[in-house]
Scaffold this motif. Sequence first.
Motif, PDB file in Angstrom:
ATOM      1  N   ALA A 465      12.928  36.160  32.996  1.00  0.00           N
ATOM      2  CA  ALA A 465      13.214  37.597  33.011  1.00  0.00           C
ATOM      3  C   ALA A 465      14.235  37.959  34.086  1.00  0.00           C
ATOM      4  O   ALA A 465      15.157  38.750  33.844  1.00  0.00           O
ATOM      5  CB  ALA A 465      11.922  38.384  33.220  1.00  0.00           C
ATOM      6  N   ALA A 466      14.109  37.369  35.287  1.00  0.00           N
ATOM      7  CA  ALA A 466      15.029  37.712  36.370  1.00  0.00           C
ATOM      8  C   ALA A 466      16.451  37.261  36.042  1.00  0.00           C
ATOM      9  O   ALA A 466      17.423  38.007  36.232  1.00  0.00           O
ATOM     10  CB  ALA A 466      14.561  37.074  37.675  1.00  0.00           C
ATOM     11  N   GLN A 467      16.576  36.034  35.535  1.00  0.00           N
ATOM     12  CA  GLN A 467      17.901  35.544  35.180  1.00  0.00           C
ATOM     13  C   GLN A 467      18.501  36.337  34.016  1.00  0.00           C
ATOM     14  O   GLN A 467      19.715  36.575  33.961  1.00  0.00           O
ATOM     15  CB  GLN A 467      17.821  34.059  34.811  1.00  0.00           C
ATOM     16  CG  GLN A 467      17.483  33.142  35.978  1.00  0.00           C
ATOM     17  CD  GLN A 467      18.601  33.087  37.010  1.00  0.00           C
ATOM     18  OE1 GLN A 467      19.757  33.343  36.691  1.00  0.00           O
ATOM     19  NE2 GLN A 467      18.248  32.779  38.251  1.00  0.00           N
ATOM     20  N   LEU A 468      17.661  36.767  33.071  1.00  0.00           N
ATOM     21  CA  LEU A 468      18.142  37.567  31.949  1.00  0.00           C
ATOM     22  C   LEU A 468      18.665  38.918  32.434  1.00  0.00           C
ATOM     23  O   LEU A 468      19.709  39.397  31.979  1.00  0.00           O
ATOM     24  CB  LEU A 468      17.029  37.762  30.923  1.00  0.00           C
ATOM     25  CG  LEU A 468      17.391  38.611  29.701  1.00  0.00           C
ATOM     26  CD1 LEU A 468      18.564  37.988  28.938  1.00  0.00           C
ATOM     27  CD2 LEU A 468      16.186  38.770  28.779  1.00  0.00           C
ATOM     28  N   GLU A 469      17.953  39.549  33.358  1.00  0.00           N
ATOM     29  CA  GLU A 469      18.431  40.818  33.916  1.00  0.00           C
ATOM     30  C   GLU A 469      19.782  40.630  34.607  1.00  0.00           C
ATOM     31  O   GLU A 469      20.687  41.472  34.472  1.00  0.00           O
ATOM     32  CB  GLU A 469      17.403  41.381  34.888  1.00  0.00           C
ATOM     33  CG  GLU A 469      16.133  41.888  34.225  1.00  0.00           C
ATOM     34  CD  GLU A 469      15.122  42.396  35.233  1.00  0.00           C
ATOM     35  OE1 GLU A 469      15.360  42.195  36.451  1.00  0.00           O
ATOM     36  OE2 GLU A 469      14.108  42.984  34.824  1.00  0.00           O
ATOM     37  N   ALA A 470      19.910  39.518  35.353  1.00  0.00           N
ATOM     38  CA  ALA A 470      21.187  39.263  36.022  1.00  0.00           C
ATOM     39  C   ALA A 470      22.305  39.059  35.007  1.00  0.00           C
ATOM     40  O   ALA A 470      23.444  39.526  35.204  1.00  0.00           O
ATOM     41  CB  ALA A 470      21.059  38.033  36.927  1.00  0.00           C
ATOM     42  N   ALA A 471      22.015  38.365  33.896  1.00  0.00           N
ATOM     43  CA  ALA A 471      23.032  38.143  32.868  1.00  0.00           C
ATOM     44  C   ALA A 471      23.475  39.457  32.236  1.00  0.00           C
ATOM     45  O   ALA A 471      24.673  39.711  32.049  1.00  0.00           O
ATOM     46  CB  ALA A 471      22.490  37.198  31.795  1.00  0.00           C
ATOM     47  N   ILE A 472      22.513  40.335  31.885  1.00  0.00           N
ATOM     48  CA  ILE A 472      22.860  41.632  31.286  1.00  0.00           C
ATOM     49  C   ILE A 472      23.670  42.470  32.270  1.00  0.00           C
ATOM     50  O   ILE A 472      24.650  43.134  31.892  1.00  0.00           O
ATOM     51  CB  ILE A 472      21.580  42.367  30.844  1.00  0.00           C
ATOM     52  CG1 ILE A 472      20.887  41.590  29.723  1.00  0.00           C
ATOM     53  CG2 ILE A 472      21.900  43.786  30.384  1.00  0.00           C
ATOM     54  CD1 ILE A 472      19.552  42.164  29.321  1.00  0.00           C
ATOM     55  N   LEU A 473      23.281  42.435  33.544  1.00  0.00           N
ATOM     56  CA  LEU A 473      24.020  43.198  34.549  1.00  0.00           C
ATOM     57  C   LEU A 473      25.453  42.681  34.682  1.00  0.00           C
ATOM     58  O   LEU A 473      26.404  43.473  34.798  1.00  0.00           O
ATOM     59  CB  LEU A 473      23.291  43.122  35.903  1.00  0.00           C
ATOM     60  CG  LEU A 473      23.908  43.933  37.043  1.00  0.00           C
ATOM     61  CD1 LEU A 473      23.937  45.415  36.690  1.00  0.00           C
ATOM     62  CD2 LEU A 473      23.133  43.707  38.339  1.00  0.00           C
ATOM     63  N   ASN A 474      25.626  41.354  34.676  1.00  0.00           N
ATOM     64  CA  ASN A 474      26.980  40.778  34.737  1.00  0.00           C
ATOM     65  C   ASN A 474      27.837  41.251  33.567  1.00  0.00           C
ATOM     66  O   ASN A 474      28.998  41.636  33.730  1.00  0.00           O
ATOM     67  CB  ASN A 474      26.898  39.249  34.713  1.00  0.00           C
ATOM     68  CG  ASN A 474      26.792  38.654  36.115  1.00  0.00           C
ATOM     69  OD1 ASN A 474      27.285  39.244  37.076  1.00  0.00           O
ATOM     70  ND2 ASN A 474      26.140  37.521  36.212  1.00  0.00           N
ATOM     71  N   LEU A 475      27.268  41.233  32.350  1.00  0.00           N
ATOM     72  CA  LEU A 475      28.016  41.669  31.177  1.00  0.00           C
ATOM     73  C   LEU A 475      28.342  43.153  31.248  1.00  0.00           C
ATOM     74  O   LEU A 475      29.432  43.583  30.844  1.00  0.00           O
ATOM     75  CB  LEU A 475      27.218  41.370  29.904  1.00  0.00           C
ATOM     76  CG  LEU A 475      26.946  39.887  29.615  1.00  0.00           C
ATOM     77  CD1 LEU A 475      26.098  39.739  28.366  1.00  0.00           C
ATOM     78  CD2 LEU A 475      28.249  39.117  29.463  1.00  0.00           C
ATOM     79  N   ALA A 476      27.394  43.949  31.752  1.00  0.00           N
ATOM     80  CA  ALA A 476      27.643  45.389  31.870  1.00  0.00           C
ATOM     81  C   ALA A 476      28.761  45.672  32.872  1.00  0.00           C
ATOM     82  O   ALA A 476      29.616  46.539  32.640  1.00  0.00           O
ATOM     83  CB  ALA A 476      26.356  46.103  32.281  1.00  0.00           C
ATOM     84  N   ILE A 477      28.801  44.942  33.977  1.00  0.00           N
ATOM     85  CA  ILE A 477      29.857  45.138  34.979  1.00  0.00           C
ATOM     86  C   ILE A 477      31.209  44.722  34.412  1.00  0.00           C
ATOM     87  O   ILE A 477      32.225  45.400  34.614  1.00  0.00           O
ATOM     88  CB  ILE A 477      29.518  44.355  36.260  1.00  0.00           C
ATOM     89  CG1 ILE A 477      28.286  44.977  36.937  1.00  0.00           C
ATOM     90  CG2 ILE A 477      30.698  44.334  37.212  1.00  0.00           C
ATOM     91  CD1 ILE A 477      27.776  44.194  38.120  1.00  0.00           C
ATOM     92  N   ASN A 478      31.231  43.607  33.653  1.00  0.00           N
ATOM     93  CA  ASN A 478      32.482  43.209  33.002  1.00  0.00           C
ATOM     94  C   ASN A 478      32.955  44.285  32.032  1.00  0.00           C
ATOM     95  O   ASN A 478      34.151  44.580  31.935  1.00  0.00           O
ATOM     96  CB  ASN A 478      32.287  41.887  32.253  1.00  0.00           C
ATOM     97  CG  ASN A 478      32.208  40.694  33.192  1.00  0.00           C
ATOM     98  OD1 ASN A 478      32.574  40.787  34.364  1.00  0.00           O
ATOM     99  ND2 ASN A 478      31.729  39.579  32.679  1.00  0.00           N
ATOM    100  N   GLY A 479      32.009  44.872  31.272  1.00  0.00           N
ATOM    101  CA  GLY A 479      32.369  45.947  30.365  1.00  0.00           C
ATOM    102  C   GLY A 479      32.906  47.157  31.103  1.00  0.00           C
ATOM    103  O   GLY A 479      33.874  47.792  30.658  1.00  0.00           O
ATOM    104  N   ARG A 480      32.302  47.494  32.228  1.00  0.00           N
ATOM    105  CA  ARG A 480      32.799  48.628  33.023  1.00  0.00           C
ATOM    106  C   ARG A 480      34.211  48.377  33.520  1.00  0.00           C
ATOM    107  O   ARG A 480      35.083  49.268  33.441  1.00  0.00           O
ATOM    108  CB  ARG A 480      31.866  48.855  34.220  1.00  0.00           C
ATOM    109  CG  ARG A 480      32.313  49.977  35.149  1.00  0.00           C
ATOM    110  CD  ARG A 480      31.711  49.829  36.521  1.00  0.00           C
ATOM    111  NE  ARG A 480      32.161  48.598  37.179  1.00  0.00           N
ATOM    112  CZ  ARG A 480      31.678  48.146  38.329  1.00  0.00           C
ATOM    113  NH1 ARG A 480      30.712  48.809  38.956  1.00  0.00           N
ATOM    114  NH2 ARG A 480      32.151  47.037  38.856  1.00  0.00           N
TER     115      ARG A 480
END
Length: 725
Positions: A465-480
């Motif tokens: 779960a922790a690594q998945l949250e980090a992955a989603i956050l990374n993708l969201a920052i790239n999108g931003r």
Amino acid sequence: MRRLLKWSTWRRGGNNAAETSMIVAVAALAVPLLLFVGASWIAYGDNQREADERMTRTLDLLYNNVRATFDSNQLVIANVIGQLDDYASEADIRSNAEKIHERMNRLVESLPQVENVWVLDAAGNALVSAKIYPLPAGLNFADRAYFRTLRDGSSTRTISQVLRGRLKDIDYFDVAQRWRSPDGHFDGVIAVSIRLSYFVDQFKRASDSPLSTASLVRDDGTFLARYPDPPLIRQLGPDSGFMQEIQRHPEQGRYTTQSSGSDSVARFFVYRRLPDLPLYVLHGYALETIRATWIGRMGLHLIFGVPATLALFFLALLASRRAVQQSQTLDQLHEEQARRQLAEESLRQSQKMNAVGQLTAGIAHDFNNLLTGIGGALEMIGRRLPDPAPEIARFLELARSGVMRAATLTQRLLAFSRQQPLQIEAIDANRVVSGMSELLRRTLGEKISIETILAGGLWRAKADAAQLEAAILNLAINGRDAMPDGGTLTIETANAHLDDGYAAANVEVSPGQYVLIAVSDTGSGMDGDTITRAFEPFFTTKQRGQGTGLGLSMTFGYIKQVGGHLKIYSEIGHGTTVKLYLPRAMAEMQAAIEPVAQPATAVGGGPVVLVVEDDPAVRDFAVAACREVGCTVYQAANGEEALAVLAVRQEIDLLFTDIGLPGEMNGRQMAEHAIERRPTLKVLYTTGYTANAIVHHGVLDAGVNFIGKPFSVAALAAKIRSMGF
């Protein structure tokens, strides 16, 4: 305890045997039934194709006969006009009427379709006849509609409706042509009277079925001749199937309608227009004939298949009863053994847990070091011996297998002691995404609009779960970062299945069930080269100091570590979608296993499809998938090429196009041009973006036919069927 053991053993042994035997019994009925249904479907399609071919051949025969008849009539008219040109005046013609009559009679005596040939003067008076001499006094045809039409100058040639003879009690129609002097003055009319019985006889000889029909119809819907019986309606209305169809396809076509004859039979009609004449030749074939042929063919299969199927079913039931009895007997014999095994397993589990607790902390590190040394030594030996003897190679492989098994055991020990780098568990992806909403809003800022679309009934996923949250956050920052002026970030969840075809086209992908998390932005997008290098460590398109280039690399490594899959879809100017496929948690799979219906193999009969896709690998798969579901397929690489194919391939029913295409037109614009030219053409769009992201980002309107990448053959077949094919 003993009662519980007996109950569980009976449930595990006898009940499973009974269920298996019942499944076999049901399959003994279901499989032949499914085969019969499939064979019936194929046979019905074959009957339809055979009927269509038979109708086409019959129409060709009718058309050629009718055309030859009218060509002969035209030659008669031309010959009569040539004879009349030899005389200087109307009075001269009257004085030589007997001579002209004899020449005209010799001209038509070998033409069975000609009832008579008339030469009428400008007032409608009969001057000469091919079959009657002398003519009755006062015989005038000025009241005939065809005479008035030619006299008034609205046409040079016309075909009358069905007429009743004034001298003979027969039905006929006239093929009439204006008779003009060299200076263009109206001198009268040349009319060839055609017997209706001639065409009825021709149509009767060409008939290939008791319920088939053949007709000769004017373009205003007026019947001239019909077999087997005259129509109750002499003229078809503008709302009839024939009149509507010739408006769409004036030269030739086909349609289905209720017959206008006295039998009122539903028929399938084909028609063709005669050149330079307002006449159509029609051939109708009764749908009842197709069904009767099909039922007769399948009835033979039922006569032999039903007894065999019932016999197989009763044998399976008998086998089921015997299997249950044998299973219960075996349960009783193994009851004591099962009890001992249960006790031993409990003791073994307790001892193992104690051993793991004592040994893991002190030994695991050193044990891993030892395995690394042993594995490295084996690898060096393998490099030094590129072509070892078969016996040495076998022992090396045994040693490597032992190292791998030992390493796997070490990892399990570490998992038991909770020292594993990843804590993989069955997680709820919807809960993870929902829990990150507030964090994402604070991180991405006010310019970015966040949409979350969570699927109902979502499977649990195998992930940290922790690594998945980090992955989603990374993708969201790239999108931003790809949307400096603001935009929309869409996060979706869904259940997904990656089939064998997709796995074969993507390295290190295992077919199966996955939980999909898709992160889509409306940013600047990436080109093909950037997508290819996106997962390389330290590769970044950002300015110096704004990124390390490790975000996507770490996400890719994490997804691969848990056995998942990651895919990027992007188009310049339209944004990017990153899809994370997490394997479905096996615990849930074991808790709720359901039989999965296998898709039937396509056997043809699908629509004619034009696949438009610029990526060669994707286009090859799409073409293969369409052919797999029974479609006839054409392909194009861009919008201009697709429009060119559509211009020459009128049989294409479905346009299957990617939205992002190179050149001056994208897929949506190309489809709009195609529909303007062919309004009946259906369109199915595809893209790497998710459906919700496409609609919300404004690329397509809601309600269009859409299938997202990757798609399976079964999903494509279901989508095509839902479009009415």
